[in-house]
Write a protein that holds these residues in place. Sequence first.
Motif, PDB file in Angstrom:
ATOM      1  N   GLN A   1       1.992   1.897  -3.465  1.00 38.09           N
ATOM      2  CA  GLN A   1       1.308   2.837  -4.658  1.00 38.09           C
ATOM      3  C   GLN A   1       0.814   4.058  -3.965  1.00 38.09           C
ATOM      4  OE1 GLN A   1      -2.223  -0.624  -4.207  1.00 38.09           O
ATOM      5  NE2 GLN A   1      -1.180  -2.043  -4.485  1.00 38.09           N
ATOM      6  N   ARG A   2       1.159   4.571  -3.441  1.00 35.42           N
ATOM      7  CA  ARG A   2       0.925   5.905  -2.812  1.00 35.42           C
ATOM      8  C   ARG A   2       0.856   6.764  -4.148  1.00 35.42           C
ATOM      9  NH1 ARG A   2       3.993  10.448   0.131  1.00 35.42           N
ATOM     10  NH2 ARG A   2       2.052  12.083   0.764  1.00 35.42           N
ATOM     11  N   LYS A   3       0.283   7.591  -4.060  1.00 41.32           N
ATOM     12  CA  LYS A   3       0.440   8.662  -5.225  1.00 41.32           C
ATOM     13  C   LYS A   3       0.971   9.593  -5.294  1.00 41.32           C
ATOM     14  CE  LYS A   3       0.565   5.484  -9.036  1.00 41.32           C
ATOM     15  NZ  LYS A   3       1.169   5.469  -9.307  1.00 41.32           N
ATOM     16  N   VAL A   4       1.588  10.728  -5.068  1.00 39.76           N
ATOM     17  CA  VAL A   4       1.277  12.352  -4.831  1.00 39.76           C
ATOM     18  C   VAL A   4       1.208  13.296  -6.226  1.00 39.76           C
ATOM     19  CG1 VAL A   4       2.484  13.893  -3.999  1.00 39.76           C
ATOM     20  CG2 VAL A   4       3.367  11.206  -3.517  1.00 39.76           C
ATOM     21  N   PRO A   5       0.357  14.120  -5.693  1.00 42.00           N
ATOM     22  CA  PRO A   5      -0.002  14.497  -7.536  1.00 42.00           C
ATOM     23  C   PRO A   5       0.783  16.063  -7.149  1.00 42.00           C
ATOM     24  CG  PRO A   5      -1.177  15.502  -4.903  1.00 42.00           C
ATOM     25  CD  PRO A   5      -0.569  14.247  -4.866  1.00 42.00           C
TER      26      PRO A   5
ATOM     27  N   THR B   1       4.200  20.520  -5.976  1.00 45.17           N
ATOM     28  CA  THR B   1       3.875  19.308  -5.508  1.00 45.17           C
ATOM     29  C   THR B   1       3.577  19.272  -3.872  1.00 45.17           C
ATOM     30  OG1 THR B   1       4.069  16.210  -5.576  1.00 45.17           O
ATOM     31  CG2 THR B   1       5.562  17.740  -5.505  1.00 45.17           C
TER      32      THR B   1
ATOM     33  N   ASN C   1       7.818  10.636  -0.966  1.00 39.25           N
ATOM     34  CA  ASN C   1       7.538   9.139  -0.779  1.00 39.25           C
ATOM     35  C   ASN C   1       8.776   8.457  -0.249  1.00 39.25           C
ATOM     36  OD1 ASN C   1       4.425   8.356  -1.290  1.00 39.25           O
ATOM     37  ND2 ASN C   1       4.877   7.586  -3.183  1.00 39.25           N
TER      38      ASN C   1
ATOM     39  N   GLU D   1       0.523  -1.124   0.450  1.00 41.78           N
ATOM     40  CA  GLU D   1       0.055   0.179   0.503  1.00 41.78           C
ATOM     41  C   GLU D   1       0.823   1.294  -0.080  1.00 41.78           C
ATOM     42  OE1 GLU D   1      -2.347  -0.349   3.101  1.00 41.78           O
ATOM     43  OE2 GLU D   1      -3.837  -2.097   2.602  1.00 41.78           O
TER      44      GLU D   1
END
Length: 300
Positions: A153-157, A200, A205, A150
């Motif tokens: 899979q974290r996406k930073v915008p 951002t 991450n 998990e």
Amino acid sequence: MIEIKATLKNDLTINAQVNESEKSAVCFLHFSGGTLHMWNGVLPLFENNYKVIVPDLRGHGKSDKPADSYHIDDMANDVYLLLRKLGINECHIIGSSLGAEVGLSLAASHPSMVLSLVCEGAIYNEFGEYGLFNGTEQEIQDKKEKLTEELMQRKVPFHGSKADYLAEARSQLVENKLWNPYFSKYLDSTVAQTEDGRYTSHYLNRVRTAYIQTYWNLEFEDYYKEIQCPVLFLVSREEKENPKITHSLSYFQSLVKSYSEVVVTQGMHAYVWMQYPKETGERVESFIRSVTKNNKIHSI
């Protein structure tokens, strides 16, 4: 308050705000993913009566973001080196979430430096008897592997403008009924610009992942056994209603020489300092005054 860049003996540069004062020192340590600006609403209660030190922890805000070493002990050593560089031998520590963990580590490793410790966090482990998840070694390992997936899979915008970044961040706070003016400058401090000109989060991450993976292995009872100073535990209503957390908190409290506990009936963990800065700050300042004047805890 003035902003400084302090290069420490470990060659790390830490960004911090300090005031000019010869009075007792108070150091404020922010939560994971936060910056020193989370304390903006609280600091006016302390600036006139204390020497105030407010750093961005490593990996956060304007401080250096090294490739590794995001254990709370690494961050606590940074704070120790920063305080010594500023000529401070004794200090009260106020910590929120990650900041409470770092403060706890500092109090355990340098008990003569920490006069008192405020823990809005560090009241339970992630795994084990005093954790949120307990089980066999295999069950714990399986859980960690799932959580690692998990994390990855974290996406930073990313946004084309700072205004777009701030608008999205604000909309999430508004949606959760958290928004107030104290969040404005804080959000502004969380923006980072990439080399290609996009905007951002400052909380990379790799930094978040490195910290969390070491956090999973922490056993806070080992730290509480070593500290000598009075402790104020700030506990949210949701935490107080969780039997696993109350089990761990009760044990941790049994390990310290003196403590007080305040249940924060309103406000969210970590964000409470921006939701209710005056009320929360006054409770903490009262605790510090009681330690300073009486060298003991009184009921708040």
